[in-house]
Design an enzyme around this catalytic site. Sequence first.
Site, PDB file in Angstrom:
ATOM      1  N   GLY A 133       0.824  -1.197   0.000  1.00  0.00           N
ATOM      2  CA  GLY A 133       0.000   0.000   0.000  1.00  0.00           C
ATOM      3  C   GLY A 133       0.860   1.249   0.000  1.00  0.00           C
ATOM      4  N   CYS A 134       0.227   2.383  -0.251  1.00  0.00           N
ATOM      5  CA  CYS A 134       0.970   3.639  -0.375  1.00  0.00           C
ATOM      6  C   CYS A 134       1.536   4.111   0.970  1.00  0.00           C
ATOM      7  CB  CYS A 134       0.100   4.709  -1.015  1.00  0.00           C
ATOM      8  SG  CYS A 134      -1.546   4.902  -0.280  1.00  0.00           S
TER       9      CYS A 134
END
Length: 346
Positions: free
Chosen positions: A149-150
């Site tokens: 994920g970011c």
Amino acid sequence: MEKIKVGVIGASGYAGAELVRLLLSHPNVEIGGIYSRSYTGKPISDLYPGFQNVSYLVFDDEDSVIHNSDVIFASLPHGISEKYAKKCFDANKKFIDVGADFRLYDEEDYKEWYNLPYNEKELHKESVYGLSEIYKDKIKDASIIGNPGCYPTSVALAMYPILANTLQSDDHIIIDAKSGVTGAGKELSEGTHFPTINEGFHPYKVAQHRHTPEIEQSLSDFAKKDITVTFVPHLLPVNRGIISTIYCKVNPEITLEAIHKLYCDTYIDHKFVRVLPLEKVSDLKYVTYSNYCDISLHLDKRTNTLIVVSAIDNMVKGAAGQAIQNMNIMYGFEEDAGLNYIPPSF
């Protein structure tokens, strides 16, 4: 070198369109097809005018995209990617999930935070967590990648040198992170509506964001013991970027200069992690549209608190760019192939 064919499932979303944008400039690939349930038969330039006269790709059906590709990227909401991973695995195609379905090692964590079980349990034994700089040796032999994920990417790269070398003095870490609105996806909501977000700034999902277990998973893996975090994300009124400010207690005898040298030595062979000179501060402006992660280091000597500031573009290093970096590792391409965009300085 003969080009490989790649397919993008979910190419109508922000991360999917970003994959197409980057892949079109990749010297070693040809796009075998793109799929979107809602736009089948329509050209991508109808949806994203930036592709006008650049790409004539038309959204095709999912089976054609898989059949015509060697590796498939899936950019989908959680709970959907497993079925495509199964199709690809059975067809001996590599699969890179830009969504959340293959990020967590423990199914119980996935059930708790995403309210779903694993439907293809055996596939999760085949998957590798794709944090490119840290797990490169595992990535190159993988058939299924769970792209990070970011927020977890920005935090993991920022904290790896400290935790891997056991320099923290407390196993609880505080993360104050801010993201542009593209991180919320393309679907409009009240919280991302322009009149709401414009000229505003607020935390959201305080102490309950779904990236929390993924962050703790990575940090605990680095430290070889349980690490807990207090993670508070905020929504910035900008399109792109993540800036994470991370607070970690460190041993009082260590100096900032020694920590800086450790970070520089750790990432010396990793082009996309830029450790800034001391007294410089990471800024999301200078990573926009690029695959770089900029890290700046600061020490509050009064409290023995290391403050690490990490900046990435959430759509590139936090999604599509890292996914392509993982593909490059899997196929033995130059790691920066298709990812050489230099961010603007103003």
